[in-house]
Design a protein around this motif. Structure first.
Motif, PDB file in Angstrom:
ATOM      1  N   ILE A 261       1.078   7.676  -1.814  1.00  0.00           N
ATOM      2  CA  ILE A 261       0.452   7.100  -0.633  1.00  0.00           C
ATOM      3  C   ILE A 261      -0.363   8.213   0.035  1.00  0.00           C
ATOM      4  O   ILE A 261       0.152   9.267   0.408  1.00  0.00           O
ATOM      5  N   THR A 262      -1.685   7.992   0.151  1.00  0.00           N
ATOM      6  CA  THR A 262      -2.565   9.001   0.725  1.00  0.00           C
ATOM      7  C   THR A 262      -3.058   8.614   2.120  1.00  0.00           C
ATOM      8  O   THR A 262      -3.586   9.467   2.855  1.00  0.00           O
ATOM      9  N   GLU A 263      -2.864   7.350   2.545  1.00  0.00           N
ATOM     10  CA  GLU A 263      -3.250   6.903   3.886  1.00  0.00           C
ATOM     11  C   GLU A 263      -2.442   5.678   4.244  1.00  0.00           C
ATOM     12  O   GLU A 263      -2.236   4.801   3.405  1.00  0.00           O
ATOM     13  N   ALA A 264      -2.019   5.561   5.530  1.00  0.00           N
ATOM     14  CA  ALA A 264      -1.290   4.394   6.017  1.00  0.00           C
ATOM     15  C   ALA A 264      -1.501   4.315   7.532  1.00  0.00           C
ATOM     16  O   ALA A 264      -1.110   5.204   8.279  1.00  0.00           O
ATOM     17  N   GLY A 265      -2.161   3.198   8.082  1.00  0.00           N
ATOM     18  CA  GLY A 265      -2.424   3.076   9.522  1.00  0.00           C
ATOM     19  C   GLY A 265      -3.561   2.109   9.778  1.00  0.00           C
ATOM     20  O   GLY A 265      -4.019   1.357   8.897  1.00  0.00           O
ATOM     21  N   TRP A 266      -4.002   2.186  11.050  1.00  0.00           N
ATOM     22  CA  TRP A 266      -5.044   1.257  11.492  1.00  0.00           C
ATOM     23  C   TRP A 266      -6.396   1.766  11.015  1.00  0.00           C
ATOM     24  O   TRP A 266      -6.690   2.955  11.072  1.00  0.00           O
ATOM     25  N   ALA A 267      -7.301   0.752  10.552  1.00  0.00           N
ATOM     26  CA  ALA A 267      -8.598   1.151  10.015  1.00  0.00           C
ATOM     27  C   ALA A 267      -9.710   0.271  10.531  1.00  0.00           C
ATOM     28  O   ALA A 267     -10.659  -0.061   9.784  1.00  0.00           O
ATOM     29  N   PHE A 286      -5.199  -1.540   0.374  1.00  0.00           N
ATOM     30  CA  PHE A 286      -4.494  -2.767   0.756  1.00  0.00           C
ATOM     31  C   PHE A 286      -4.768  -2.970   2.253  1.00  0.00           C
ATOM     32  O   PHE A 286      -4.276  -2.210   3.100  1.00  0.00           O
ATOM     33  N   CYS A 287      -5.555  -3.990   2.609  1.00  0.00           N
ATOM     34  CA  CYS A 287      -6.047  -4.148   3.979  1.00  0.00           C
ATOM     35  C   CYS A 287      -5.528  -5.441   4.638  1.00  0.00           C
ATOM     36  O   CYS A 287      -5.057  -6.343   3.949  1.00  0.00           O
ATOM     37  N   HIS A 288      -5.647  -5.482   6.043  1.00  0.00           N
ATOM     38  CA  HIS A 288      -5.300  -6.645   6.877  1.00  0.00           C
ATOM     39  C   HIS A 288      -3.783  -6.926   6.864  1.00  0.00           C
ATOM     40  O   HIS A 288      -3.370  -8.073   7.036  1.00  0.00           O
ATOM     41  N   GLN A 289      -2.961  -5.890   6.642  1.00  0.00           N
ATOM     42  CA  GLN A 289      -1.504  -6.090   6.607  1.00  0.00           C
ATOM     43  C   GLN A 289      -0.977  -6.412   8.033  1.00  0.00           C
ATOM     44  O   GLN A 289      -1.501  -5.954   9.032  1.00  0.00           O
ATOM     45  N   SER A 290       0.092  -7.150   7.977  1.00  0.00           N
ATOM     46  CA  SER A 290       0.800  -7.398   9.253  1.00  0.00           C
ATOM     47  C   SER A 290       1.756  -6.249   9.579  1.00  0.00           C
ATOM     48  O   SER A 290       2.053  -5.991  10.732  1.00  0.00           O
ATOM     49  N   SER A 291       2.199  -5.524   8.502  1.00  0.00           N
ATOM     50  CA  SER A 291       3.064  -4.373   8.692  1.00  0.00           C
ATOM     51  C   SER A 291       2.959  -3.449   7.504  1.00  0.00           C
ATOM     52  O   SER A 291       2.583  -3.873   6.405  1.00  0.00           O
ATOM     53  N   ILE A 292       3.297  -2.122   7.701  1.00  0.00           N
ATOM     54  CA  ILE A 292       3.237  -1.125   6.647  1.00  0.00           C
ATOM     55  C   ILE A 292       4.658  -0.608   6.417  1.00  0.00           C
ATOM     56  O   ILE A 292       5.357  -0.257   7.366  1.00  0.00           O
ATOM     57  N   SER A 293       5.073  -0.502   5.099  1.00  0.00           N
ATOM     58  CA  SER A 293       6.438  -0.108   4.783  1.00  0.00           C
ATOM     59  C   SER A 293       6.526   1.296   4.199  1.00  0.00           C
ATOM     60  O   SER A 293       7.620   1.743   3.829  1.00  0.00           O
ATOM     61  N   VAL A 294       5.477   2.077   4.055  1.00  0.00           N
ATOM     62  CA  VAL A 294       5.471   3.403   3.437  1.00  0.00           C
ATOM     63  C   VAL A 294       4.765   4.390   4.364  1.00  0.00           C
ATOM     64  O   VAL A 294       4.112   3.992   5.329  1.00  0.00           O
ATOM     65  N   SER A 295       4.860   5.695   3.998  1.00  0.00           N
ATOM     66  CA  SER A 295       4.221   6.749   4.787  1.00  0.00           C
ATOM     67  C   SER A 295       3.401   7.646   3.872  1.00  0.00           C
ATOM     68  O   SER A 295       3.570   7.634   2.637  1.00  0.00           O
ATOM     69  N   VAL A 296       2.501   8.452   4.478  1.00  0.00           N
ATOM     70  CA  VAL A 296       1.616   9.301   3.700  1.00  0.00           C
ATOM     71  C   VAL A 296       2.432  10.323   2.921  1.00  0.00           C
ATOM     72  O   VAL A 296       3.377  10.912   3.438  1.00  0.00           O
ATOM     73  N   GLY A 297       2.062  10.550   1.624  1.00  0.00           N
ATOM     74  CA  GLY A 297       2.710  11.501   0.747  1.00  0.00           C
ATOM     75  C   GLY A 297       3.877  10.935  -0.034  1.00  0.00           C
ATOM     76  O   GLY A 297       4.449  11.615  -0.888  1.00  0.00           O
ATOM     77  N   GLN A 298       4.184   9.680   0.219  1.00  0.00           N
ATOM     78  CA  GLN A 298       5.330   9.071  -0.444  1.00  0.00           C
ATOM     79  C   GLN A 298       4.924   8.651  -1.849  1.00  0.00           C
ATOM     80  O   GLN A 298       3.878   8.085  -2.077  1.00  0.00           O
ATOM     81  N   LYS A 299       5.820   8.908  -2.835  1.00  0.00           N
ATOM     82  CA  LYS A 299       5.622   8.482  -4.229  1.00  0.00           C
ATOM     83  C   LYS A 299       6.224   7.081  -4.390  1.00  0.00           C
ATOM     84  O   LYS A 299       7.354   6.826  -3.976  1.00  0.00           O
ATOM     85  N   VAL A 300       5.470   6.246  -4.998  1.00  0.00           N
ATOM     86  CA  VAL A 300       5.945   4.879  -5.241  1.00  0.00           C
ATOM     87  C   VAL A 300       5.797   4.547  -6.719  1.00  0.00           C
ATOM     88  O   VAL A 300       4.982   5.152  -7.439  1.00  0.00           O
ATOM     89  N   ALA A 301       6.582   3.564  -7.176  1.00  0.00           N
ATOM     90  CA  ALA A 301       6.519   3.104  -8.559  1.00  0.00           C
ATOM     91  C   ALA A 301       5.985   1.683  -8.588  1.00  0.00           C
ATOM     92  O   ALA A 301       5.857   1.009  -7.560  1.00  0.00           O
ATOM     93  N   THR A 302       5.694   1.256  -9.770  1.00  0.00           N
ATOM     94  CA  THR A 302       5.142  -0.093  -9.958  1.00  0.00           C
ATOM     95  C   THR A 302       6.125  -1.120  -9.416  1.00  0.00           C
ATOM     96  O   THR A 302       7.315  -1.103  -9.745  1.00  0.00           O
ATOM     97  N   GLY A 303       5.644  -2.024  -8.549  1.00  0.00           N
ATOM     98  CA  GLY A 303       6.437  -3.110  -7.995  1.00  0.00           C
ATOM     99  C   GLY A 303       7.136  -2.776  -6.692  1.00  0.00           C
ATOM    100  O   GLY A 303       7.749  -3.694  -6.101  1.00  0.00           O
ATOM    101  N   ASP A 304       7.035  -1.506  -6.192  1.00  0.00           N
ATOM    102  CA  ASP A 304       7.669  -1.161  -4.914  1.00  0.00           C
ATOM    103  C   ASP A 304       6.924  -1.850  -3.770  1.00  0.00           C
ATOM    104  O   ASP A 304       5.691  -1.962  -3.783  1.00  0.00           O
ATOM    105  N   VAL A 305       7.674  -2.308  -2.750  1.00  0.00           N
ATOM    106  CA  VAL A 305       7.072  -2.973  -1.595  1.00  0.00           C
ATOM    107  C   VAL A 305       6.462  -1.901  -0.691  1.00  0.00           C
ATOM    108  O   VAL A 305       7.112  -0.923  -0.314  1.00  0.00           O
ATOM    109  N   ILE A 306       5.160  -2.127  -0.341  1.00  0.00           N
ATOM    110  CA  ILE A 306       4.460  -1.161   0.502  1.00  0.00           C
ATOM    111  C   ILE A 306       4.028  -1.781   1.826  1.00  0.00           C
ATOM    112  O   ILE A 306       3.581  -1.078   2.717  1.00  0.00           O
ATOM    113  N   GLY A 307       4.175  -3.130   2.009  1.00  0.00           N
ATOM    114  CA  GLY A 307       3.791  -3.772   3.272  1.00  0.00           C
ATOM    115  C   GLY A 307       3.870  -5.274   3.133  1.00  0.00           C
ATOM    116  O   GLY A 307       4.406  -5.821   2.142  1.00  0.00           O
TER     117      GLY A 307
END
Length: 346
Positions: A261-267, A286-307
Motif C-alpha cells: 500500500i503506497t497511498e490511503a486517504g482522501w483524494a 481504488f476510488c470512492h470508498q466508503s471506508s479504508i481498511s489498510v495503511s501506507v507501507g502495508q504488505k497485502v496478498a491476493t484477496g485481502d480486504v482493503i476497504g
C-alpha cells in the motif's frame, strides 16, 4: 344385115418390159428380159474376214452390179425372197475417194494399194491411242501426286495438332501438379499454424490459470456501468479514465494481487482512495470508498480486504472506480484489458 368381121389376131410376141425405167423414154434391148433369181444358202458364198476398202479409180463410181448384190443380200438377211426381174437401169452412186471405205460395199478383191492405206490408218490410230493413254497416265500421275501432297499436308497438320494437344495436356498436368503442391503446402502451413496457435493457446490458458490463482477481481455482486475511454461531461477530462463496478455501499473491496500500500486517504474528486503498487511497478487505484481498511507501507496478498464500496467524491451513486497505471503511466490503461491479461473476466 351386115356384120363386122372379127379383127385378125396379132402374131404372138413375148411380153415386153415397161418403158418406165428410171426416166428413159423407150425400151432398151440390152436390159432384159431377166430370169427370176432365187438365191439360196448354197448359192451365196458367206462373207469371211474383214472387208477391205479398195481405192476407187475413175471418178469413184460403184458398179451397178455391186449395188444390186448388196440389195439382194439385205433381202435374204431379212428372211424374204427377192426377185431381180426389174430390168430397170442401174443407178450409179458416187462415193468419195477415201481410202479403206469402198471395200465395205465392194465384193471385188481389194487393190494392192488398199492394204498399205489401211495399215497406215491403223498405225495412226495406234499412235493416237498411245498418245491418249500417255495423256491419261500423265493426268493420273499428276492427280496421284496432288493427292499424296494433300494427304501429306493433312498428316502434317494432324501431327501438329496432336503435338500441340500433347503439349497443352502436359502443361495442364504440370500446372495441376504445381497447384496441388501449392495447395498441399498451404494446407500444411495452415495446419501447422493452427497447431501452433492451439499449442500457444493451451500454454496461455495454463499461464492464465496459474495467474488466476494469484489474481482476483476487486469486488463481487457488481455491474459494469462505465468503461475506459467513454466520453461524457461527467468527467473533467471529457472521458472516463477507469472501469466502474456498481455495487451496494459497504461491499468489500479486495486486493487484486499481492503488493504494497503506497497511498490511503482522501483524494478530492476520487473521494477516499487507496493506491496499491505491485511488484512489477503497476499501480492500482481504488476510488470512492466508503471506508479504508489498510495503511501506507502495508504488505497485502491476493484477496485481502482493503476497504468498502462507497459514493465519496464526484459520483452519481455507490460504485468502485478502478484505474490501472502501468510503469508509472499517468494516463492509465484499460483496466478491463489488464484484468483479462491476468486471466480474469470483469
Amino acid at each position: 344385115m351386115a356384120s363386122n368381121p372379127p379383127a385378125p389376131e396379132a402374131p404372138y410376141a413375148p411380153a415386153q418390159p415397161s418403158t418406165e425405167t428410171f426416166g428413159y423414154g423407150g425400151y432398151r434391148t440390152g436390159e432384159g428380159p431377166w430370169e427370176e433369181w432365187n438365191p439360196t444358202a448354197e448359192s451365196i458364198r458367206p462373207v469371211r474376214g474383214k472387208h477391205r476398202v479398195a481405192k476407187q479409180r475413175g471418178g469413184g463410181f460403184a458398179r451397178s452390179s455391186t449395188v444390186l448384190g448388196v440389195g439382194v443380200i439385205a433381202a435374204v438377211s431379212a428372211g424374204g425372197m427377192a426377185s431381180a426381174t426389174t430390168g430397170k437401169a442401174p443407178v450409179s452412186i458416187s462415193m468419195p475417194d477415201l481410202p479403206g471405205v469402198g471395200s465395205l460395199i465392194s465384193d471385188d478383191t481389194p487393190a494392192p494399194e488398199a492394204a498399205p492405206a489401211l495399215a497406215s490408218f491403223g498405225s495412226e490410230t495406234a499412235v493416237d491411242t498411245d498418245a491418249g493413254a500417255g495423256v491419261d497416265q500423265s493426268v493420273a500421275d499428276a492427280g496421284e501426286a496432288l493427292r499424296s501432297r494433300i494427304m501429306a499436308q493433312a498428316e502434317s497438320q494432324k501431327t501438329q495438332v496432336e503435338v500441340k494437344a500433347a503439349a497443352a495436356a502436359a502443361k495442364a498436368k504440370a500446372d495441376a501438379v504445381v497447384k496441388a503442391e501449392k495447395e498441399a503446402e498451404a494446407k500444411a502451413a495452415a495446419a501447422k499454424k493452427k497447431a501452433a496457435e492451439e499449442a500457444a493457446a493451451k500454454v496461455e490458458a495454463a499461464r492464465l490459470a496459474e495467474l488466476a490463482k494469484q489474481y482476483t477481481l476487486p469486488t463481487s455482486s457488481y455491474t459494469i456501468t462505465s468503461t475506459f475511454g467513454q466520453a461524457g461531461s461527467l468527467w473533467s477530462s471529457g472521458y472516463h479514465t477507469g472501469l466502474d463496478f456498481a455495487a451496494p455501499t459497504g461491499t468489500l473491496i479486495k486486493a487484486v494481487h499481492s503488493g504494497t500500500i503506497t497511498e490511503a486517504g482522501w483524494a478530492g474528486a476520487y473521494g477516499y482512495r487507496t493506491i496499491m503498487t505491485l511488484d512489477d511497478g503497476t499501480e492500482l487505484w481504488f476510488c470512492h470508498q466508503s471506508s479504508i481498511s489498510v495503511s501506507v507501507g502495508q504488505k497485502v496478498a491476493t484477496g485481502d480486504v482493503i476497504g468498502r464500496v462507497g459514493a465519496t467524491g464526484n459520483v452519481t451513486g455507490a460504485h468502485l472506480h478502478l484505474e490501472v497505471h502501468a510503469n508509472g503511466n499517468a494516463e492509465g490503461i484499460d483496466p478491463a484489458a489488464w484484468l483479462r491479461s491476468k486471466g480474469l473476466n470483469p
